[in-house]
Design a protein around this motif. Structure first.
Motif, PDB file in Angstrom:
ATOM      1  N   ILE A   5      28.016 101.328  -1.515  1.00 61.83           N
ATOM      2  CA  ILE A   5      28.305 101.323  -2.954  1.00 61.83           C
ATOM      3  C   ILE A   5      27.275 102.167  -3.691  1.00 61.83           C
ATOM      4  CG2 ILE A   5      28.365  99.860  -5.024  1.00 61.83           C
ATOM      5  CD1 ILE A   5      29.561  97.654  -3.189  1.00 61.83           C
ATOM      6  N   GLY A   6      25.999 102.044  -3.296  1.00 55.96           N
ATOM      7  CA  GLY A   6      24.957 102.878  -3.896  1.00 55.96           C
ATOM      8  C   GLY A   6      25.219 104.355  -3.690  1.00 55.96           C
ATOM      9  N   ALA A   7      25.670 104.724  -2.496  1.00 51.71           N
ATOM     10  CA  ALA A   7      25.992 106.132  -2.218  1.00 51.71           C
ATOM     11  C   ALA A   7      27.182 106.592  -3.046  1.00 51.71           C
ATOM     12  CB  ALA A   7      26.274 106.322  -0.729  1.00 51.71           C
ATOM     13  N   LEU A   8      28.181 105.715  -3.201  1.00 53.94           N
ATOM     14  CA  LEU A   8      29.347 106.061  -4.017  1.00 53.94           C
ATOM     15  C   LEU A   8      28.950 106.308  -5.470  1.00 53.94           C
ATOM     16  CD1 LEU A   8      32.455 106.301  -4.307  1.00 53.94           C
ATOM     17  CD2 LEU A   8      32.467 103.843  -4.786  1.00 53.94           C
ATOM     18  N   ILE A   9      28.062 105.494  -5.998  1.00 53.59           N
ATOM     19  CA  ILE A   9      27.606 105.662  -7.374  1.00 53.59           C
ATOM     20  C   ILE A   9      26.745 106.914  -7.523  1.00 53.59           C
ATOM     21  CG2 ILE A   9      26.106 104.602  -9.132  1.00 53.59           C
ATOM     22  CD1 ILE A   9      27.291 101.899  -8.186  1.00 53.59           C
ATOM     23  N   THR A  10      26.121 107.355  -6.446  1.00 56.37           N
ATOM     24  CA  THR A  10      25.276 108.545  -6.476  1.00 56.37           C
ATOM     25  C   THR A  10      26.089 109.837  -6.426  1.00 56.37           C
ATOM     26  OG1 THR A  10      23.569 107.261  -5.365  1.00 56.37           O
ATOM     27  CG2 THR A  10      23.259 109.628  -5.404  1.00 56.37           C
ATOM     28  N   ALA A  12      21.185 101.442  -7.512  1.00 55.35           N
ATOM     29  CA  ALA A  12      22.571 100.982  -7.355  1.00 55.35           C
ATOM     30  C   ALA A  12      22.714 100.076  -6.132  1.00 55.35           C
ATOM     31  CB  ALA A  12      23.519 102.173  -7.248  1.00 55.35           C
ATOM     32  N   SER A  13      22.012 100.384  -5.066  1.00 55.30           N
ATOM     33  CA  SER A  13      22.076  99.556  -3.858  1.00 55.30           C
ATOM     34  C   SER A  13      21.468  98.178  -4.108  1.00 55.30           C
ATOM     35  CB  SER A  13      21.357 100.248  -2.694  1.00 55.30           C
ATOM     36  OG  SER A  13      22.018 101.437  -2.346  1.00 55.30           O
ATOM     37  N   VAL A  14      20.318  98.138  -4.760  1.00 53.87           N
ATOM     38  CA  VAL A  14      19.672  96.856  -5.057  1.00 53.87           C
ATOM     39  C   VAL A  14      20.549  96.026  -5.994  1.00 53.87           C
ATOM     40  CG1 VAL A  14      17.691  95.785  -6.204  1.00 53.87           C
ATOM     41  CG2 VAL A  14      17.328  97.650  -4.582  1.00 53.87           C
ATOM     42  N   LEU A  15      21.103  96.658  -7.017  1.00 53.42           N
ATOM     43  CA  LEU A  15      21.991  95.938  -7.925  1.00 53.42           C
ATOM     44  C   LEU A  15      23.231  95.420  -7.197  1.00 53.42           C
ATOM     45  CD1 LEU A  15      21.762  98.065 -11.193  1.00 53.42           C
ATOM     46  CD2 LEU A  15      20.847  95.761 -10.788  1.00 53.42           C
ATOM     47  N   SER A  16      23.734  96.191  -6.258  1.00 50.19           N
ATOM     48  CA  SER A  16      24.883  95.744  -5.463  1.00 50.19           C
ATOM     49  C   SER A  16      24.515  94.533  -4.610  1.00 50.19           C
ATOM     50  CB  SER A  16      25.379  96.861  -4.546  1.00 50.19           C
ATOM     51  OG  SER A  16      25.920  97.905  -5.294  1.00 50.19           O
ATOM     52  N   ILE A  17      23.323  94.570  -4.031  1.00 54.01           N
ATOM     53  CA  ILE A  17      22.875  93.429  -3.227  1.00 54.01           C
ATOM     54  C   ILE A  17      22.761  92.178  -4.096  1.00 54.01           C
ATOM     55  CG2 ILE A  17      20.897  92.480  -1.947  1.00 54.01           C
ATOM     56  CD1 ILE A  17      20.495  95.343  -0.808  1.00 54.01           C
ATOM     57  N   LEU A  18      22.277  92.342  -5.309  1.00 54.07           N
ATOM     58  CA  LEU A  18      22.081  91.199  -6.200  1.00 54.07           C
ATOM     59  C   LEU A  18      23.366  90.715  -6.862  1.00 54.07           C
ATOM     60  CD1 LEU A  18      18.755  92.288  -7.939  1.00 54.07           C
ATOM     61  CD2 LEU A  18      19.039  90.615  -6.093  1.00 54.07           C
ATOM     62  N   LEU A  19      24.288  91.646  -7.177  1.00 54.56           N
ATOM     63  CA  LEU A  19      25.471  91.287  -7.956  1.00 54.56           C
ATOM     64  C   LEU A  19      26.784  91.279  -7.159  1.00 54.56           C
ATOM     65  CD1 LEU A  19      24.603  93.379 -11.130  1.00 54.56           C
ATOM     66  CD2 LEU A  19      24.189  90.943 -10.754  1.00 54.56           C
ATOM     67  N   VAL A  20      26.966  92.239  -6.286  1.00 50.85           N
ATOM     68  CA  VAL A  20      28.243  92.374  -5.584  1.00 50.85           C
ATOM     69  C   VAL A  20      28.278  91.530  -4.311  1.00 50.85           C
ATOM     70  CG1 VAL A  20      29.792  93.992  -4.421  1.00 50.85           C
ATOM     71  CG2 VAL A  20      28.652  94.664  -6.532  1.00 50.85           C
ATOM     72  N   ARG A  21      27.209  91.591  -3.511  1.00 54.36           N
ATOM     73  CA  ARG A  21      27.191  90.882  -2.230  1.00 54.36           C
ATOM     74  C   ARG A  21      27.449  89.382  -2.371  1.00 54.36           C
ATOM     75  NH1 ARG A  21      24.002  87.988   1.039  1.00 54.36           N
ATOM     76  NH2 ARG A  21      24.467  88.164   3.262  1.00 54.36           N
ATOM     77  N   PRO A  22      26.807  88.687  -3.328  1.00 53.83           N
ATOM     78  CA  PRO A  22      27.094  87.244  -3.447  1.00 53.83           C
ATOM     79  C   PRO A  22      28.574  86.950  -3.715  1.00 53.83           C
ATOM     80  CG  PRO A  22      25.126  87.794  -4.686  1.00 53.83           C
ATOM     81  CD  PRO A  22      25.725  89.084  -4.235  1.00 53.83           C
ATOM     82  N   GLN A  23      29.229  87.810  -4.484  1.00 52.54           N
ATOM     83  CA  GLN A  23      30.654  87.612  -4.754  1.00 52.54           C
ATOM     84  C   GLN A  23      31.498  87.841  -3.500  1.00 52.54           C
ATOM     85  OE1 GLN A  23      31.808  86.315  -7.604  1.00 52.54           O
ATOM     86  NE2 GLN A  23      29.656  86.176  -8.172  1.00 52.54           N
ATOM     87  N   LEU A  24      31.128  88.868  -2.720  1.00 58.52           N
ATOM     88  CA  LEU A  24      31.838  89.117  -1.464  1.00 58.52           C
ATOM     89  C   LEU A  24      31.696  87.931  -0.523  1.00 58.52           C
ATOM     90  CD1 LEU A  24      30.941  92.844  -0.680  1.00 58.52           C
ATOM     91  CD2 LEU A  24      33.207  91.932  -1.144  1.00 58.52           C
ATOM     92  N   VAL A  25      30.473  87.456  -0.372  1.00 63.61           N
ATOM     93  CA  VAL A  25      30.224  86.332   0.525  1.00 63.61           C
ATOM     94  C   VAL A  25      30.969  85.093   0.032  1.00 63.61           C
ATOM     95  CG1 VAL A  25      28.436  84.762   1.384  1.00 63.61           C
ATOM     96  CG2 VAL A  25      28.010  87.221   1.334  1.00 63.61           C
TER      97      VAL A  25
END
Length: 147
Positions: A37-42, A62-75
């Motif tokens: 996701i970070g690479a896509l945003i880049t 973007a990667s850190v924000l994805s880990i904090l915001l997106v990953r918990p929702q996926l899990v």
């Protein structure tokens, strides 16, 4: 080649994204997805020819924000509480199979389940003849209990 990549960094970030997604297929913990996701945003930043250090900064944030915001929702959505994730040999419990070698109370036989042969015993000493259809109710190492 290096000149081409330096002029088309968006392509490199796209390749990084797909590599991350392929790696994620073998890990299943969704961290590598966040790097994708970070690479896509880049990619848009690279298309605008922002400096390399700024692209790396965008990717990292973007990667850190994805880990904090997106990953918990996926899990949360993919690993619902109360739903036990069954893997490997435990996934055989509840499957149906065909007896290929008779199962007697005093002697285990064999069943074929999804093309694999398993040593089997009858639940509570039940016996089965060749060709009987059975359901796996338990597994102890490489021996299944059928009913």
């Amino acid at each position: 080649m290096i000149d081409y990549l330096s002029q088309n960094m968006w392509l490199l970030w796209t390749v990084i994204m797909f590599v991350c997604l392929i790696i994620e297929l073998s890990s299943g913990d969704f961290y590598v997805t966040c790097f994708a996701i970070g690479a896509l945003i880049t990619v848009p930043a690279a298309a605008l020819e922002v400096s390399l250090w700024m692209q790396v900064l965008v990717w990292a944030v973007a990667s850190v924000l994805s880990i904090l915001l997106v990953r918990p929702q996926l899990v949360k959505h993919l690993r619902k509480p109360g739903r036990k994730l069954v893997t490997n040999a435990d996934a055989i419990i509840g499957r149906r199979g065909i007896v290929i070698e008779p199962i007697e109370a005093s002697k285990p036989g064999y069943v074929k389940i999804d093309g694999d042969e398993w040593r089997a015993v009858g639940d509570g000493g039940l016996t089965f003849e060749k060709g009987d259809e059975v359901t796996v109710v338990a597994r102890d190492s490489v021996i299944v209990t059928v009913r």
